[in-house]
Design an enzyme around this catalytic site. Structure first.
Site, PDB file in Angstrom:
ATOM      1  N   GLU A 185       0.794  -1.234   0.000  1.00 15.76           N
ATOM      2  CA  GLU A 185       0.000   0.000   0.000  1.00 15.76           C
ATOM      3  C   GLU A 185       0.825   1.282   0.000  1.00 15.76           C
ATOM      4  O   GLU A 185       0.864   2.011   1.022  1.00 15.76           O
ATOM      5  CB  GLU A 185      -0.969   0.005   1.188  1.00 15.76           C
ATOM      6  CG  GLU A 185      -1.985  -1.095   1.130  1.00 15.76           C
ATOM      7  CD  GLU A 185      -3.109  -0.948   2.157  1.00 15.76           C
ATOM      8  OE1 GLU A 185      -3.062  -0.017   2.987  1.00 15.76           O
ATOM      9  OE2 GLU A 185      -4.043  -1.765   2.105  1.00 15.76           O
ATOM     10  N   GLU A 371      -5.361  -8.674   0.619  1.00 14.64           N
ATOM     11  CA  GLU A 371      -5.922  -8.374   1.949  1.00 14.64           C
ATOM     12  C   GLU A 371      -7.404  -8.085   1.812  1.00 14.64           C
ATOM     13  O   GLU A 371      -7.818  -7.367   0.891  1.00 14.64           O
ATOM     14  CB  GLU A 371      -5.292  -7.113   2.581  1.00 14.64           C
ATOM     15  CG  GLU A 371      -3.993  -7.316   3.292  1.00 14.64           C
ATOM     16  CD  GLU A 371      -3.529  -6.048   3.999  1.00 14.64           C
ATOM     17  OE1 GLU A 371      -4.398  -5.256   4.435  1.00 14.64           O
ATOM     18  OE2 GLU A 371      -2.314  -5.859   4.109  1.00 14.64           O
TER      19      GLU A 371
HETATM   20  C1  FCB Z   1      -4.340  -2.477   5.610  1.00 11.49           C
HETATM   21  C2  FCB Z   1      -2.927  -2.755   6.085  1.00 11.49           C
HETATM   22  C3  FCB Z   1      -2.837  -3.863   7.111  1.00 11.49           C
HETATM   23  C4  FCB Z   1      -3.977  -3.756   8.119  1.00 11.49           C
HETATM   24  C5  FCB Z   1      -5.311  -3.637   7.435  1.00 11.49           C
HETATM   25  C6  FCB Z   1      -6.483  -3.578   8.369  1.00 11.49           C
HETATM   26  O1  FCB Z   1      -4.396  -1.225   5.031  1.00 11.49           O
HETATM   27  O2  FCB Z   1      -2.108  -3.105   4.997  1.00 11.49           O
HETATM   28  O3  FCB Z   1      -1.572  -3.839   7.696  1.00 11.49           O
HETATM   29  O4  FCB Z   1      -3.745  -2.736   8.986  1.00 11.49           O
HETATM   30  O5  FCB Z   1      -5.311  -2.486   6.623  1.00 11.49           O
END
Ligand code: FCB
Length: 459
Positions: A185, A371
Site C-alpha cells: 500500500e 488483503e
Molecule cells: C491495511 C494494512 C494492514 C492492516 C489492514 C487492516 O491497510 O495493509 O496492515 O492494517 O489495513
C-alpha cells in the site's frame, strides 16, 4: 464444554452454500492469510534488531489511540511455529508475511544482522515443512529509523537503499521464496505517513508527500527488477489499496469530485507502473511531482509485474468539498442505514467486485486479493468466539470475488487479513481483525468461528 458446534446459527453457517464453494474458484486458486512484521512479531529490540519508524512513532503514546505499542504485539517472533501450525490446521496453503527491514539490516544499509536472517529462515522453513507456501512482502511500513534520519522516503537515495535491501533478501531467501510483494500500500505509506501524519513517520506536508509518492512508485520498479534478476522464475507483485469511489449525487460536480478522489485512491500507483505516467490530467496538482523527476524516470517507473495485489475493505462516496488540491470530501456512511465494522468502515461487498472490474481494464496479468477482512468487537466466552458478522463478511466478499472471476477477471488468489488479532497501527489493540483471537495478556490463541468457517470451506 460448550463447543462452537452447539450453536444453531453456526451449524447453519457451516452448511455448504452451493453458490460459494472452494471448487468454484478452481484448483489453482491461492488461499492465504496475510500478516505483517510490525503488527505481529514484537521483539522490537531483541537479537540485534534496529529501531524502525513505527517503533519510534508508537513509543509516543499520544500517537496511538489506546496508548499502547507493538513491543510485544502477538510475539510472533517466538510463537511463529505455533501460529504457522494454525495456518495449516485451518487449511490455508499460502501465508503472506513481511520482512522487517530493521531486523535484517538494523541501520537500513550496511551491516547485516545474521540473527534476523536466521529468524526469517526459520519462518520460511517452517512454512515449507508444513506444506505452506511463503509469500514475502519486502516493505510493510516499518522503515529503519536510521534511514528516516536521512530523510527516509523523501530522500531519493532510498532507491539505492531499497535496492541493497531487496538484493539481500532475494539472495538469502530466494532459493525457497518464489512469491514476492514489493511494497504494501504505497498510498498508505505516502498519504498517512507523509501527508496527514497519522502514521509513522508522522510527516504533514505536500512537499514531503510528493517526494514520497515518486520514490515509493520508483521503488516498486527498483524492487521488481532486482527480484527478477536474482530469481528469474519468481512470481512478483506489489500490493495496492483500492476503494471503489462513487459520487454521492448524480450531478456533474459530484462526479468530477469522485473522479479526483479515484485518482488518489486507485490510479496513482498503478498507472505509472504500466507506463501510463501519473494521472496528472485528472488531478492537476500531481504536476508537483515533476519537481522530483530525473531524466529516465518514466522508464524506471515501469515494471512488468506478474500480479497486482489488491487490498479492499470499503468503498468511498465522494462529493465536492474543501480538502485542498482535490476539492472534494468523503461522505461518511449513514449510520442508520449502512452496516459498519468497528472502525466505521462500511461493509459493501459489491465494492470488491467493482474494484476488481476497474483494475481488470488495465493490462494486468493476474489480480490477487492480498488483503480483505473486518474488525468487530469479539467476545471470548468459554474458549469460543462467535464472530458471526465476520463470517458473513467473508462470505459476502468472497461471493463478489467469485462473480468478478466468472465475468472474466483473472483473479487467482484471496488472502484474508489476518491470522491472529494484532497491533492495528494508530488504533493499537482495539480493533480485532484475526480469524484467531489473541489474549494479549497470555498470548493464548483461540480460533474464532470465522477461522473454523475457513477450515471447513477450504477442506
Ligand atoms: C491495511 C494494512 C494492514 C492492516 C489492514 C487492516 O491497510 O495493509 O496492515 O492494517 O489495513
Amino acid at each position: 464444554m460448550v463447543g462452537w458446534f452447539a450453536f444453531p446459527w453456526f451449524v447453519k453457517a457451516l452448511e455448504s452454500d452451493p453458490e460459494l464453494t472452494r471448487e468454484l474458484f478452481g484448483d489453482t486458486f491461492h488461499w492465504g492469510l496475510t500478516t505483517s512484521a510490525f503488527q505481529s512479531e514484537g521483539a522490537w529490540n531483541i537479537d540485534g534488531k534496529g529501531e524502525s519508524i513505527w517503533d519510534r512513532f508508537s513509543h509516543n503514546p499520544s500517537k496511538i489511540k489506546d496508548h499502547s505499542n507493538a513491543d510485544v504485539a502477538c510475539d510472533f517472533y517466538h510463537l511463529y511455529n505455533q501460529d504457522l501450525s494454525l495456518v495449516q490446521a485451518l487449511n490455508f496453503k499460502d501465508f503472506r508475511f513481511s520482512i522487517a527491514w530493521s531486523r535484517v539490516v538494523p541501520g537500513g544499509i550496511g551491516t547485516v544482522n545474521q540473527k534476523g536472517i536466521d529468524f526469517y529462515n526459520k519462518v520460511i522453513d517452517t512454512c515449507l515443512s508444513l506444506g505452506i507456501k511463503p509469500w514475502a512482502t519486502l516493505y510493510h511500513w516499518d522503515l529503519p529509523q536510521a534511514l528516516e534520519d536521512k530523510g527516509g522516503w523523501t530522500n531519493r537515495d532510498i532507491l539505492s537503499w531499497f535496492a541493497e535491501y531487496t538484493d539481500l533478501c532475494t539472495r538469502k531467501f530466494g532459493d525457497r521464496v518464489n512469491d514476492w510483494i514489493v511494497i504494501n500500500e504505497p498510498a498508505a505509506v505516502t498519504m498517512l505517513g507523509h501527508l496527514t501524519g497519522l502514521h509513522a513517520p508522522g510527516h504533514r506536508g505536500i512537499n514531503k508527500f510528493m517526494a514520497s509518492v515518486h520514490h515509493t512508485t520508483l521503488c516498486q520498479g527498483v524492487g521488481g527488477r532486482i527480484i527478477r534478476s536474482n530469481i528469474p522464475q519468481a512470481h512478483i507483485g506489489t500490493a495496492l489499496s483500492c476503494s471503489y469511489v462513487e459520487p454521492y449525487k448524480k450531478k456533474p460536480s459530484h462526479e468530477k469530485a469522485a473522479k479526483r478522489i479515484d485518482v488518489l485512491l486507485n490510479r496513482l500507483f498503478i498507472e505509472p507502473v504500466l507506463g501510463m505516467g501519473y494521472p496528472v490530467n485528472d488531478l492537476p496538482f500531481l504536476r508537483k511531482l515533476e519537481k522530483f523527476y530525473q531524466p529516465g524516470d518514466e522508464d524506471k517507473l515501469k515494471f512488468d509485474f506478474d500480479f497486482i495485489g489488491l487490498q479492499n475493505y470499503f468503498r468511498v462516496v465522494g462529493r465536492p468539498g474543501i480538502i485542498p488540491f482535490i476539492w472534494a470530501s468523503q461522505k461518511k456512511p449513514d449510520k442508520k442505514t449502512a452496516e459498519l465494522t468497528e472502525l466505521g468502515w462500511e461493509v459493501w461487498p459489491q465494492g470488491i467486485y467493482k474494484s476488481i472490474m476497474q483494475f481488470s481494464k488495465y493490462p494486468i496479468k493476474e489480480i490477487i486479493i492480498t488483503e480483505n477482512g473486518a474488525a468487530y468487537p469479539d467476545e471470548l466466552t468459554a474458549d469460543t468466539v462467535h464472530d458471526a458478522k465476520r463470517v458473513a463478511y467473508f462470505k459476502e466478499y468472497l461471493k463478489y470475488v467469485l462473480q468478478a472471476k466468472k465475468e472474466g477477471a483473472n483473479v487467482t488468489g484471496y488472502f484474508a487479513w489476518t491470522l491472529v488479532d494484532n497491533f492495528e497501527w494508530s488504533f493499537g489493540y482495539g480493533p480485532r481483525f484475526g480469524i484467531v483471537y489473541n489474549d494479549f495478556n497470555t498470548q493464548r490463541r483461540i480460533v474464532k468461528d470465522s477461522g473454523l468457517w475457513f477450515k471447513e470451506f477450504l477442506k
